[in-house]
Each structure stands twice: as structure tokens, then as C-alpha cells.
Design an enzyme around this catalytic site. Structure first.
Site, PDB file in Angstrom:
ATOM      1  N   GLY A 234      27.955  61.616  72.749  1.00 38.58           N
ATOM      2  CA  GLY A 234      27.448  60.275  72.783  1.00 38.58           C
ATOM      3  C   GLY A 234      27.713  59.683  74.053  1.00 38.58           C
ATOM      4  O   GLY A 234      28.833  59.839  74.840  1.00 38.58           O
ATOM      5  N   THR A 267      32.396  61.328  71.235  1.00 39.46           N
ATOM      6  CA  THR A 267      32.088  60.186  72.353  1.00 39.46           C
ATOM      7  C   THR A 267      32.428  60.832  73.710  1.00 39.46           C
ATOM      8  O   THR A 267      32.879  61.925  73.767  1.00 39.46           O
ATOM      9  CB  THR A 267      33.058  59.290  72.145  1.00 39.46           C
ATOM     10  OG1 THR A 267      34.577  59.630  72.391  1.00 39.46           O
ATOM     11  CG2 THR A 267      33.329  58.503  70.911  1.00 39.46           C
ATOM     12  N   ASP A 268      31.560  60.270  74.704  1.00 38.08           N
ATOM     13  CA  ASP A 268      32.046  60.329  75.925  1.00 38.08           C
ATOM     14  C   ASP A 268      33.529  59.851  75.913  1.00 38.08           C
ATOM     15  O   ASP A 268      34.092  59.086  75.115  1.00 38.08           O
ATOM     16  CB  ASP A 268      31.260  59.974  77.202  1.00 38.08           C
ATOM     17  CG  ASP A 268      31.350  60.358  78.226  1.00 38.08           C
ATOM     18  OD1 ASP A 268      32.399  61.209  78.403  1.00 38.08           O
ATOM     19  OD2 ASP A 268      30.397  60.216  79.181  1.00 38.08           O
ATOM     20  N   TRP A 269      34.270  60.317  77.063  1.00 36.61           N
ATOM     21  CA  TRP A 269      35.505  59.843  77.266  1.00 36.61           C
ATOM     22  C   TRP A 269      35.746  58.249  77.246  1.00 36.61           C
ATOM     23  O   TRP A 269      35.259  57.675  78.203  1.00 36.61           O
ATOM     24  CB  TRP A 269      36.110  60.660  78.622  1.00 36.61           C
ATOM     25  CG  TRP A 269      36.654  61.716  78.139  1.00 36.61           C
ATOM     26  CD1 TRP A 269      38.108  62.096  78.456  1.00 36.61           C
ATOM     27  CD2 TRP A 269      36.513  63.173  77.176  1.00 36.61           C
ATOM     28  NE1 TRP A 269      38.274  63.467  77.809  1.00 36.61           N
ATOM     29  CE2 TRP A 269      37.178  63.881  76.879  1.00 36.61           C
ATOM     30  CE3 TRP A 269      35.113  63.019  76.540  1.00 36.61           C
ATOM     31  CZ2 TRP A 269      37.050  64.990  76.472  1.00 36.61           C
ATOM     32  CZ3 TRP A 269      35.014  64.205  75.673  1.00 36.61           C
ATOM     33  CH2 TRP A 269      35.978  65.242  75.691  1.00 36.61           C
ATOM     34  N   ALA A 271      34.487  56.257  75.441  1.00 35.57           N
ATOM     35  CA  ALA A 271      32.863  55.542  75.134  1.00 35.57           C
ATOM     36  C   ALA A 271      32.994  54.900  73.696  1.00 35.57           C
ATOM     37  O   ALA A 271      32.008  54.272  73.377  1.00 35.57           O
ATOM     38  CB  ALA A 271      31.980  56.480  75.291  1.00 35.57           C
TER      39      ALA A 271
END
Ligand code: BGC
Length: 825
Positions: A234, A267-269, A271
């Protein structure tokens, strides 16, 4: 936002009923329903069910967020397994141009260079190299490919992705995923979705209408799902008011219900923004830690705000993919060894295949005769290899040669190849006389645990523009000039993303710069350098107007003395930052102008991330776009310059003439956003479609790229069948050299759709190698999906029936053949 009908489309609003394609007639997927929300891989079967049933709540939750890897290889993420039940840990590594760990790996050309080859077969091989290396380097999941479209020329990650065109991006992402996963590494398509810029990426709210979303950005993600990507990442940004990682429309309605995705979403890091909203919307895993999906999730389950079945759903999705890759039942093949030679061979082949020749006046290239025997190489990246961009796409290459050495070795013994820096990136020593008291600015050492301070005066002989450059190991020294901190440490990710190549000196010391206008006379200079645990070394240097003039003068002299010039120009991009202009950074424009004035037989080689404006274009003989060419970039560049291979690349994005003439120019609501919100008001007119709709001439159009030979097309025929159109034509190599063509098919709008449509879209393409004089009949398939538009009333695809124009050409603006054809349902 509603699906608007713009002024452009008014003319195209011809009558006719909307022909709605059914799954049967079009082969397209129509939206399924919310029941699919709980979908999981049916093949997961009893093993996954059995394991899921045995896990405690704590164990389940431990699978849904990242943790610290006790045996880290420096990869981005780690999820401990559950040893009690034989569930192994997952190691997750970037990234788009090779495996990013602290060990060496093959640094492949940037994805945008791969894409320039217009060859899904090469994308598959690119994926295979990364897939094998990822497994060899102890990884289980790859955080790649990135398929966000190139929307703004300023986007800091344009090099990490493929194109502005959804069809090309879809083809390549699908092929690359098959390559990666065929080697047993789980792919993660990213960043879902609308992460098309770095400016304010953690907070920007992208407002985009449903049709634009489906027709432009989402096609690539849908293709990744169809290619069975194991995971989806994401994005950081919001989409229509809600963060992507807790966006039900994206994560449940589209990804699961419409596309039938069976893998897991991480998630992205950093996020993640919530526990309840995120897991309810369909997020499965938080990365890289557990702010929301660890203790907070357990509490939410215990107090009833998250039904435990949501936790089970996420666990099953992860386990199902692990099972598919043999990670749960011991069927995973043993980890292979690395094969650096094979990786290097693919890296070289792709760098040559994507090399895009933008200009070649009077056959300036390939270099032959005197032009190949007397060459001046100019530019910092002529001697320093520009391998890759910064941020999470950075790879520790196995090796990287310098273009200068590659050119020397290809030119051979009798040739004379000189070198001039032209543009200084790392500075020159500050003259001892300018400092009182004097100190060693070139290599000041500070012992471990010691602190070194300086309090003195720097005297400028004249008012001049100074760039202070600090090179250092360990903690960055504090340098105050007249009380101003010249190199402040940036907060958050700022430091991590502050540059790739130019943020390290050739000997590896970190580098930071500060440009300012320095008044004539004395300035107070104070320095504090701390030795820390391991001691430190630093150099304080400067670039001034005077040193710059000297560098340019030396380049001009070298250019005059040589028959031909190869000038390397660069632009250093990284995630986390957008560019502010599409012009070349620093003083490179001035350098190019001076060198081309001295020697018009100048080829400019661009190691840039994306499109570049070229006010100097007409003064050059040739321009070769190499982007970030990976570890074999020097050899590939030399091979193209000397004509050992044909430049096989074509532009996958339009190049604007300047900062005022492109899709997001002049409207801050379009880019970079106003008050945290940004509108994709260009609608479906993205990339070359915008240039066509607005009648704006790009500097170089989408699909452009020259060969060393020439091609002609004739005898166009179109055949309609239930899957789409088969477009047949003959391609002939009309020149005297063997070469590579990328024949492109474009399709015009449907008269039956009451929708604003593009003037033309890419319908298909074919890369082919033809010997001098050879001709070949080819057929390019235009799929029904490309002939369809998104119908917001039915939330599904509608086939664009009626009489449609088909063109064949060598770019979106070089259309050579044209016919009309009837598209019927
Ligand atoms: C990037 C991702 C990357 C992740 C892990 C983030 O900053 O946006 O693309 O995979 O870091 O390194």
C-alpha cells in the site's frame, strides 16, 4: 470527483449507444461482489487451515507486522515465523533494480531503462535475475516491481518505474513478476496506489475520479494481480480522502472484489495510520514494525473493536502465499548460489537494449574514423560510473566500470582519449592563505573519543558564489559560517534520501554541499568535529565561480583538441524528493553550451532519472539517453557509441520542451497540490494523451528513439475477432545496417462511447531485429481491454465499438500508416 466531460470531448460526443461488454463477449473481468472480500487462495487447503487453527492470538499477530531480524543481511523487512509450527520467518528486500542488502548483488539498469526496450521478454529475464539473487541472498519476498505511472516529470522515483503508458507498464510488470516468482521469490507490486510523486508523499491526498483511476494508474496493478503477484504494498498517500493503507475502496472493493487478489497487502514502510480502520479496510501486514498491528491490534481484538476473523483472514492470506511458494511444507527448492556472471550478462544486454538515441545529426553516431580515434570525454559521470538512483532502489553493485575506461578500451591502442571534469561535484581544497589560523582542510583526522574544534576566519578575495563541500566519515562535523549551520542534519528520512551518486566521494566519504553568495572579506568560521567510536576524517572544500570557470575552460580546451566529444551529463534522483525543474542540475547547461561551441561534434550522454529539458539540443550532434544504466552501464554506453549494437530503446515517457509545457505545468492543484490536496484533473489524458489533447508539441514524443538504420512500414490490414484486433503490416529495414525497430500501433476513440476519450492510445508494439534490407510481416494484437473504457455507472469496462482509426508508426507523433476498422461487440 465526477467523471467530467471536458471541452475537448465535446466534439467527440458523437451519438450512439454505449455498448457494454459482458464477460462473455469481451473477455474482461466485471466487478464481483463483496463476498469476495474474505477470499483466499482456494488451493491453500487443509495445511493452511490446520496451521491457522493452531496459532494462538499472539502468534497470529506476530505474523502481521515487522520485527528486527537477528540475522539481518541489511534487508528492509523481517517477519519472524512461528517455529513451534514450522512456519519459517520471512525476509523482505528491496527492490526495483536489484536486491538491496548490504552484500553485493547485480545492479541492473533502472526499470525505466528496461522499459525503454519495449520487450516483456527482457522484463521476464530481469525478474529472473532478481528472483534468483533474492533467494540466493537469503530473501523470501522482493519489494518490487513498482508500477506507479510516470505522471509528473518531477517525480523522484520516475526511474524506478516503467512508463507513463498503462499498457506498456502492465505488460512489463506482469512479465517481471512471472520472472521473479518463477525463481521462487514472492513479488510485491507497489505502491498501491496513486503514488506518483515524492513531494508530500506521506500526506498528499490525491483526488482522482473512478474512471481515471481505472483507465490510467490501476491497469498496471490489475495486470500484476492477474500475473499472481504474491503481495501488494500500500502507498503512503491518501486517495480521495483516505490513506491508501486503510482505503476500503482500494484494498477491498477493487483489489479483492473486482480483481480477485488472493495474496496479502503490506504497508509501505511506516505508512500505517490506524489499527481498526486499516485491518477492517483490508490491510494484512504493517511494516517495518508494529505500531498499530502488534499490541494495539491485540487490544482491539480483546475489546471487540476488531473481530478476530479479520486477524484470521490476514493470517490465512499470508500463509496461503507462503504455502504456494513451498515455504510451509518443505517443498521450497534449496536456495541457489548467486550467479554474478549471468546477472552481469543480463544487465549488459538490457542496458544496450534500452539505450535510447534521441538525436543523431548527420550520422554523428556511431563513432567511426577520426571521430572514433580522437575523443574528449567530459563530465564528472564520464569518469565516475553512474550506476543507480538513490533510496530503496540502490543496490551494492558487484562492480562498476567507468565510462572513460570503457571508451578508452573500445577506442583501442592507436586512439587518443582525453578527459576533462567540466563540472566539479566534489570541490577543490580551500587555499591555506584564505584561512586564519590555517588548518589542514584536506584530510583532517580526529581520534576516537576526541573532539576537534576550529574558531577562525575565512577570507574571500572577491565576492563570489561559493559552494562549500564537506567530505566526512562518521558523524558529520558542524560547520558554522558567520553563525549559519552549513550542513544541518535533516530530520526524519531526509538524510537517508539525500542523494545517490553525488552524496559520496570517489573514496566513499559522505558528501554534503551548501551553495551561497559570499561577500568579499572576512567571515567567521567555526567547526566542531567529533571522533566518536572509530575516529573520523573530514575534508572541507569549495567550488567557486573562479574554479568553475577553470573547469569549463579545461573542458573547452579538451573539446577543441579532439575530433569528437562525448559529454556525460547527470541528474541525481532519489525517492523522498522530487525535482523542482526538468533542467539539468548545477551548471551543466553552461558546460554543454561552452563545449558544443568549441566542438559541434559533441554527443551528450544523459544519466538522468526521467525527462530533461534541452535548451542546448540544437548545438549537439547527438543525444543518447542512458538513464541509470546499472553496473554494466559503462560497457553498454561504449558499445552503443561505437556501433557494436543498435540503440534499441524508445521513450516510455514524453519529454517536455520546458517546465511550462507538460501535463502538470501551471496548475498547482494538479501538482504538487494545494493545502495537502491534489487533483488528477487531467483525467484520462495522461502522458502523450495530454500532449495530443492539448495540441502541445513535446521536445521528444512517447515512443521516440532512433536506430542507426531506418525502417519503413507498409500494407496495413486489420482483422477483428473476439479477443480484439489483429493489426498486420510489413516492416522493412531500408538502411545499410542491421538494426532494431519498435513498431507501434495506436488506436483512436470509439464513436459509440459518450465519453471523453484520448486522441489515440498505444494499442500494441513489437520490438524486432531486422538485417539490412530484410522485411518482415508482423501482427500486433490490440486486446479488447485496450479498446475499452471504464463505465462509472456500471463500475465496469465497456468495449469501445464502432469505426475506429488504427495507426502504425515509430512514435506517438510519427504515424506512418492509417486505416479505419469496425469494432463490434
Ligand atoms: C519505499 C518502498 C520500499 C520501502 C522499504 C519505502 O521508503 O517507499 O518502496 O520498499 O521503503 O525499503
Amino acid at each position: 470527483m465526477s467523471d467530467t466531460v471536458s471541452r475537448r470531448s465535446a466534439l467527440r460526443l458523437l451519438g450512439g449507444a454505449i455498448a457494454v461488454a459482458t464477460a462473455a463477449t469481451s473477455g474482461l473481468t466485471l466487478p464481483a461482489h463483496a463476498a469476495a472480500l474474505d477470499r483466499q487462495d482456494p488451493s491453500a487447503g487443509p495445511l493452511v487451515e490446520g496451521l491457522a487453527g493452531k496459532l494462538t492470538l499472539d502468534e497470529k499477530i506476530s505474523l502481521l507486522h515487522g520485527a528486527t531480524d537477528p540475522d539481518s543481511l541489511g534487508q528492509a523487512g523481517y517477519v519472524p515465523g512461528v517455529p513451534r509450527l514450522g512456519i519459517p520467518p520471512l525476509r523482505l528486500a528491496d527492490g526495483p533494480a536489484g536486491v538491496r542488502v548490504t552484500r553485493h548483488a547485480t545492479a541492473l539498469p533502472a526499470p525505466v531503462l528496461l522499459a525503454s526496450a519495449f520487450d516483456p521478454g527482457l522484463a521476464r529475464r530481469y525478474g529472473q535475475v532478481i528472483g534468483r539473487e533474492g533467494r540466493a541472498l537469503g530473501q523470501d519476498v522482493l519489494l518490487s516491481p513498482m508500477v506507479n505511472l510516470i505522471r509528473t516529470p518531477y517525480g523522484g522515483r520516475n526511474f524506478e518505474t516503467f512508463s507513463e503508458d498503462p499498457l506498456l507498464a502492465s505488460d512489463l510488470v506482469a512479465a517481471e513478476i512471472k520472472g521473479i516468482q518463477g525463481e521462487g521469490l514472492i513479488a510485491t507490486v507497489k505502491h498501491f496506489a496513486m503514488n506518483n510523486q515524492e513531494k508530500d508523499r506521506m500526506s498528499i491526498d490525491v483526488r482522482v475520479d473512478e474512471r481515471t483511476m481505472h483507465e490510467v494508474e490501476l491497469r498496471g496493478f490489475a495486470a500484476a494481480v492477474a500475473a499472481r503477484t504474491g503481495a501488494v504494498m500500500g502507498a503512503y498517500n491518501k486517495v480521495n480522502g483516505t490513506f491508501a493503507c486503510e482505503n476500503k475502496t482500494l484494498l477491498s472493493d477493487i483489489l479483492r472484489a473486482q480483481w480477485g487478489f488472493e495474496g496479502w497487502v503490506m504497508t509501505d514502510w511506516f505508512a500505517a495510520h490506524s489499527t481498526v480502520a486499516a485491518i477492517t479496510a483490508g490491510l494484512d501486514m504493517e511494516m517495518p514494525g508494529g505500531t498499530y498491528f502488534d499490541a494495539a491490534l491485540k487490544k482491539a481484538v480483546q475489546d471487540g473493536s476488531v473481530p478476530e476473523k479479520y486477524v484470521d483472514r490476514a493470517v490465512r492470506r499470508i500463509l496461503a502465499v507462503m504455502h504456494r511458494f513451498g515455504l510451509l511444507d518443505g517443498k521450497v527448492p534449496p536456495r541457489p548460489g548467486r550467479d554474478p556472471k549471468a546477472g552481469a550478462a543480463v544487465a549488459l544486454e538490457i542496458a544496450k537494449a534500452g539505450a535510447t538515441l534521441l538525436r543523431n545529426e548527420h550520422h554523428a553516431l556511431p563513432l567511426t574514423g577520426a571521430g572514433a580515434r580522437s575523443i574528449a570525454v567530459v563530465g564528472p559521470t564520464g569518469s565516475l560510473p553512474f550506476v543507480s538512483g538513490g533510496g530503496s532502489a540502490h543496490v551494492v553493485p558487484d562492480h562498476a566500470g567507468s565510462p572513460l575506461d570503457a571508451i578508452k578500451s573500445r577506442a583501442g591502442q592507436g586512439a587518443h582519449v582525453s578527459y576533462a571534469l567540466g563540472e566539479d561535484l566534489f570541490g577543490k581544497a580551500i587555499p591555506a592563505g584564505a584561512l586564519s589560523p590555517a588548518f589542514t582542510t584536506e584530510g583532517q583526522g580526529v581520534g576516537a573519543g576526541k573532539t576537534w574544534t576550529y574558531d577562525g576566519t575565512l577570507t574571500a578575495e572577491d565576492a563570489d558564489e561559493w559552494t562549500f563541500v564537506i567530505h566526512y566519515s562518521g558523524e558529520r562535523p558542524k560547520v558554522l559560517l558567520d553563525g549559519e549551520d552549513l550542513f544541518p542534519v535533516l530530520p526524519g528520512y531526509g538524510e537517508y534520501f539525500s542523494g545517490g551518486l553525488v552524496s559520496a566521494a570517489p573514496d566513499g566519504l559522505a558528501v554534503r554541499r551548501k551553495a551561497l553568495d559570499l561577500a568579499k572579506g572576512a567571515h567567521k568560521l567555526q567547526i566542531t568535529a567529533k571522533g566518536g567510536d572509530g575516529g573520523q576524517l573530514f575534508r572541507l572544500r569549495r567550488i567557486t565561480g573562479a574554479t568553475r570557470a577553470q573547469d569549463v575552460a579545461e573542458a573547452v580546451q579538451a573539446a577543441r583538441a579532439a575530433h569528437s566529444v562525448v559529454l556525460f551529463a547527470y541528474e541525481d534522483a532519489t525517492e523522498g524528493l522530487d525535482r523542482t525543474t526538468i533542467a539539468l542540475p548545477g551548471h551543466q547547461t553552461r558546460l554543454i553550451e561552452a563545449v558544443t561551441a568549441a566542438n559541434p561534434r559533441t554527443t551528450v550522454v544523459l544519466n538522468t532519472s526521467s525527462s530533461t529539458s534541452m535548451p542546448w539540443l540544437k548545438r549537439t550532434a547527438a543525444v543518447l539517453q542512458m538513464y541509470y544504466p546499472g553496473q554494466e552501464g559503462a560497457a553498454a554506453t561504449a558499445a552503443v557509441l561505437f556501433g557494436d549494437c543498435d540503440p534499441g530503446g524508445r521513450l516510455t515517457q514524453s519529454f517536455a520542451a520546458d517546465d511550462d509545457h507538460h501535463q502538470v505545468a501551471g496548475d498547482p492543484r494538479r501538482y504538487p497540490g494545494v493545502d495537502g490536496t491534489e487533483e488528477y484533473s487531467e483525467g484520462i489524458h495522461a502522458g502523450y494523451r495530454w500532449y495530443d489533447a492539448e495540441g502541445v508539441r513535446p521536445l521528444f514524443p512517447f515512443g521516440h528513439g532512433l536506430s542507426y538504420t531506418s525502417f519503413a512500414y507498409d500494407d496495413l490490414r486489420v482483422h477483428r475477432h473476439k479477443h480484439g484486433l489483429d493489426v498486420s503490416f510489413t516492416v522493412r529495414n531500408t538502411g545499410r545496417r542491421d538494426g532494431i525497430d519498435v513498431a507501434q500501433v495506436y488506436v483512436g476513440p470509439s464513436p459509440d462511447l459518450r465519453l471523453d476519450q484520448a486522441v489515440r492510445v498505444l494499442g500494441g508494439y513489437r520490438r524486432l531485429f531486422l538485417r539490412a534490407g530484410e522485411r518482415r510481416r508482423i501482427t500486433v494484437r490490440v486486446e479488447n481491454s485496450t479498446l475499452s473504457s471504464w463505465d462509472v455507472k456500471r463500475h465496469g469496462w465497456v468495449l469501445g465499438t464502432g469505426r475506429r482509426t488504427v495507426w502504425v508508426g515509430a512514435s506517438s507523433r510519427d504515424l506512418r500508416l492509417r486505416t479505419n476498422t469496425e469494432v463490434f461487440a
